[in-house]
Design an enzyme around this catalytic site. Structure first.
Site, PDB file in Angstrom:
ATOM      1  N   ARG A  16      44.438  32.531  47.961  1.00 24.84           N
ATOM      2  CA  ARG A  16      43.785  31.340  48.536  1.00 24.84           C
ATOM      3  C   ARG A  16      42.343  31.138  48.062  1.00 24.84           C
ATOM      4  NH1 ARG A  16      44.833  32.154  54.690  1.00 24.84           N
ATOM      5  NH2 ARG A  16      45.217  34.300  54.033  1.00 24.84           N
ATOM      6  N   GLY A  80      52.819  46.271  50.552  1.00 19.76           N
ATOM      7  CA  GLY A  80      52.366  46.288  51.938  1.00 19.76           C
ATOM      8  C   GLY A  80      51.261  47.305  52.186  1.00 19.76           C
ATOM      9  N   GLU A 157      53.430  42.206  64.124  1.00 20.18           N
ATOM     10  CA  GLU A 157      52.849  41.150  63.298  1.00 20.18           C
ATOM     11  C   GLU A 157      53.233  39.779  63.853  1.00 20.18           C
ATOM     12  OE1 GLU A 157      50.687  41.833  60.510  1.00 20.18           O
ATOM     13  OE2 GLU A 157      50.823  43.602  61.761  1.00 20.18           O
ATOM     14  N   TYR A 390       9.159  32.096  17.094  1.00 22.75           N
ATOM     15  CA  TYR A 390      10.489  32.085  16.484  1.00 22.75           C
ATOM     16  C   TYR A 390      10.423  31.331  15.178  1.00 22.75           C
ATOM     17  CZ  TYR A 390      15.599  31.477  16.359  1.00 22.75           C
ATOM     18  OH  TYR A 390      16.940  31.500  16.018  1.00 22.75           O
ATOM     19  N   ARG A 443      -8.143  23.289  11.840  1.00 22.98           N
ATOM     20  CA  ARG A 443      -7.686  21.912  12.024  1.00 22.98           C
ATOM     21  C   ARG A 443      -8.456  21.066  11.029  1.00 22.98           C
ATOM     22  NH1 ARG A 443     -11.041  22.262  17.401  1.00 22.98           N
ATOM     23  NH2 ARG A 443     -13.006  21.435  16.651  1.00 22.98           N
TER      24      ARG A 443
HETATM   25  C1  UD1 Z   1      47.067  43.224  58.360  1.00 25.69           C
HETATM   26  C2  UD1 Z   1      47.756  43.943  59.520  1.00 25.69           C
HETATM   27  C3  UD1 Z   1      47.590  43.111  60.795  1.00 25.69           C
HETATM   28  C4  UD1 Z   1      46.123  42.875  61.061  1.00 25.69           C
HETATM   29  C5  UD1 Z   1      45.459  42.242  59.848  1.00 25.69           C
HETATM   30  C6  UD1 Z   1      43.970  42.174  60.045  1.00 25.69           C
HETATM   31  C7  UD1 Z   1      49.640  45.109  58.546  1.00 25.69           C
HETATM   32  C8  UD1 Z   1      51.099  45.129  58.343  1.00 25.69           C
HETATM   33  N1  UD1 Z   1      49.146  44.074  59.206  1.00 25.69           N
HETATM   34  O1  UD1 Z   1      47.762  41.998  58.167  1.00 25.69           O
HETATM   35  O2  UD1 Z   1      48.162  43.768  61.879  1.00 25.69           O
HETATM   36  O3  UD1 Z   1      45.961  42.044  62.204  1.00 25.69           O
HETATM   37  O4  UD1 Z   1      45.696  43.022  58.666  1.00 25.69           O
HETATM   38  O5  UD1 Z   1      43.392  41.463  58.986  1.00 25.69           O
HETATM   39  O6  UD1 Z   1      48.946  46.027  58.111  1.00 25.69           O
HETATM   40  N2  UD1 Z   1      46.613  45.171  50.735  1.00 25.69           N
HETATM   41  C9  UD1 Z   1      46.840  45.999  49.666  1.00 25.69           C
HETATM   42  N3  UD1 Z   1      48.112  46.182  49.240  1.00 25.69           N
HETATM   43  C10 UD1 Z   1      49.168  45.578  49.843  1.00 25.69           C
HETATM   44  C11 UD1 Z   1      48.929  44.729  50.939  1.00 25.69           C
HETATM   45  C12 UD1 Z   1      47.632  44.561  51.365  1.00 25.69           C
HETATM   46  O7  UD1 Z   1      45.908  46.573  49.099  1.00 25.69           O
HETATM   47  O8  UD1 Z   1      50.285  45.804  49.394  1.00 25.69           O
HETATM   48  C13 UD1 Z   1      45.238  44.987  51.192  1.00 25.69           C
HETATM   49  C14 UD1 Z   1      44.769  43.559  50.985  1.00 25.69           C
HETATM   50  O9  UD1 Z   1      44.118  43.430  49.737  1.00 25.69           O
HETATM   51  C15 UD1 Z   1      43.805  43.355  52.134  1.00 25.69           C
HETATM   52  C16 UD1 Z   1      44.352  44.277  53.224  1.00 25.69           C
HETATM   53  O10 UD1 Z   1      45.180  45.209  52.578  1.00 25.69           O
HETATM   54  O11 UD1 Z   1      42.508  43.782  51.836  1.00 25.69           O
HETATM   55  C17 UD1 Z   1      45.109  43.538  54.304  1.00 25.69           C
HETATM   56  O12 UD1 Z   1      46.199  42.887  53.721  1.00 25.69           O
HETATM   57  P1  UD1 Z   1      46.709  41.519  54.295  1.00 25.69           P
HETATM   58  O13 UD1 Z   1      47.874  41.079  53.505  1.00 25.69           O
HETATM   59  O14 UD1 Z   1      45.588  40.568  54.437  1.00 25.69           O
HETATM   60  O15 UD1 Z   1      47.221  41.966  55.742  1.00 25.69           O
HETATM   61  P2  UD1 Z   1      47.614  41.015  56.899  1.00 25.69           P
HETATM   62  O16 UD1 Z   1      48.957  40.474  56.626  1.00 25.69           O
HETATM   63  O17 UD1 Z   1      46.528  40.064  57.158  1.00 25.69           O
END
Ligand code: UD1
Ligand code: CA
Length: 466
Positions: A16, A80, A157, A390, A443
């Protein structure tokens, strides 16, 4: 005291932001977003820091190049948050203690909050402590589900929640303290039976609950700290929060901001007491400003050091330069990188310096370009003087020794040296060195033609009559 290991998740795509670069490296109040997170942990007595990268991994590594102790683990593909933390296993092999799990895109957390979280986790000897908050609008967050005794049992979630669960206003910040003991084995046992088909880190809560391990929560009062960045709108809003914090801190340390809302000071800037800053001023990077300075409207200072009792008049631009005590600069002056202005020197209206040293008490008050020059003490540079540094191929230096007087509108064709105490007549084009104490005039001589105007008028009269 057990060791503290920080893990920062930053592998997500950040779709986004609509950007070609990784979300967490976008600049926020003068630093990449993720650097705010790393910096917050610096005072926490951290044994190791691991950043989990994936999308834009090289951007993230580059943004944290100044932190050689930070280690990186690669997550590919991104399956995840539970899977993301699992990637830190190799970095943490054989370590014991507490993991502090942070997100690279949640930059407002304070060290105080993190200390509270770790202290709570340790005093309760918990397997897992979740940082939570109660929000008016919890939409989008994981919800904290509790049993009839008020103990946390799981996190659900938004997409997996029932209508009743969606009504819960206590949310999961995604920030946790976790016991390292057995952590990675537990993560390997996570399932993907959820709406997104991902390995949810949040499922550790129900797993621990089933096995009777201690789970704690710490509810934070100021939910602003938990805000994450998903869009450039968030970037602007969180930038304002950080700038507000910095402005407050500067004011409480004795700096007057005449209009805080229009003043932008980066987090790493230092400003001395009794300095007064007018509206529309930006001070960025690693600038250091002395005491009792007056910085007038529209001025920008980046990565520069300014002494005490300095006046910067309106719309002065100072980049990567050093300014001594008691100096006057501006209005509309431009110090380009590598310039050094000595104590009590004056740089006036529409004067540009580049890689130039202007010695103590020297003055260049009007309309000058001084590039690649070394200028001594008590030199007077007249209006409109230009160093011709220059030749179309190479840059050359100009040296002006102490006490020189350079007459207005002179050009100094480099490489050239004007010896100490010498004078250069106004309008000279100086192509050869001037010995100390000499007067150089280069000059053409002036000729006056007596009665010329009258003769011209008479000629015109004749032409008309013809
Ligand atoms: C997550 C939490 C949710 C919480 C929210 C707060 C889980 C399943 N859910 O949701 O409960 O309320 O954060 O903001 O944990 N990231 C990775 N690798 C991945 C997925 C994510 O590095 O495979 C990192 C993202 O870059 C980000 C952070 O983890 O910095 C959170 O990921 P995001 O997808 O925003 O989690 P949410 O779905 O918002
Ligand atoms: Ca998120």
């Amino acid at each position: 005291m057990s060791e503290l290991h920080v893990v920062i998740l930053a592998a997500g795509k950040g779709t986004r932001m609509k950007s070609a670069v990784s979300k967490v490296v976008h600049p926020l109040a003068g630093r990449p977003i993720i650097e705010h997170v790393v910096r917050t942990t610096v005072g926490l007595d951290v044994a190791s820091t691991t950043v989990v990268v994936g999308h834009g991994a090289d951007d993230v590594r580059a943004a944290l190049a100044a932190y050689p102790a930070v280690r990186f683990a690669v997550q590919s593909p991104q399956l995840g948050t539970g899977h993301a933390l699992l990637q830190a296993e190799a970095e943490l092999a054989g370590r014991r203690g507490t993991v502090l799990l942070l997100y690279g895109d949640v930059p407002l957390l304070t060290a105080g909050t993190l200390r509270d979280l770790i202290a709570h986790h340790r005093t309760h000897d918990a397997a897992l402590t979740v940082l939570t908050a109660t929000l008016g609008d919890p939409y989008g967050y994981g919800r904290i589900v509790r049993d009839s005794d008020g103990r946390i049992t799981r996190i659900v979630e938004e997409r997996d929640a029932s209508a009743d669960e969606r009504a819960i206003r206590e949310i999961n910040s995604g920030i946790y303290a976790l016991d390292l003991d057995g952590l990675f084995d537990d993560l390997r046992h996570l399932a993907t039976d959820n709406a997104q088909g991902e390995y949810y880190l949040t499922d550790l809560v129900s797993a621990h609950h089933r096995r009777g391990r201690r789970i704690e929560t710490l509810c934070i009062d100021d939910a602003t700290e938990l805000r994450g960045i998903n869009t450039r709108v968030d970037l602007a809003e969180l930038g304002r929060v950080l700038h507000d914090r910095t402005r407050r801190m500067q004011m409480l340390h004795g700096v007057t901001l005449e209009d805080p809302a229009s003043t932008f000071i980066d987090a790493d800037v230092t400003i001395g007491e009794d300095t007064i800053i007018a509206p529309g001023v930006t001070i960025s990077g690693r600038s250091v400003i002395g005491t009792r300075c007056r910085i007038h409207a529209g001025t920008r200072i980046t990565d520069s050091t300014i002494g005490d009792d300095v006046t910067l008049l309106d719309h002065t631009l100072v980049l990567d330069s050093t300014v001594g005590d008691g100096v006057h600069i501006g209005p509309f002056a431009h110090l380009r990188p590598g310039s050094q202005v000595g104590p009590r020197a004056h740089v006036g209206n529409f004067v540009e310096l580049k890689k130039t040293t202007l010695g103590p008490g020297s003055k260049a008050n009007h309309l000058a370009y001084l590039g690649d020059a070394t200028i001594g003490a008590n030199v007077n540079v007249g209006a409109g003087v230009i160093t011709c540094n220059y030749d179309g191929t190479t840059k050359h230096r100009t040296t002006i020794e102490d006490g020189v007087f350079v007459g207005s509108d002179s050009q100094l064709v480099a490489p050239v040296t004007i010896g100490a105490g010498a004078y250069v007549g106004a309008g000279s084009t100086i192509t050869h060195d001037v010995p100390a104490g000499a007067l150089a005039v280069a000059r053409s001589h002036q000729t006056n033609k007596d009665g010329w105007a009258e003769r011209r008028a008479a000629d015109r009269q004749k032409d008309k009559a013809r």
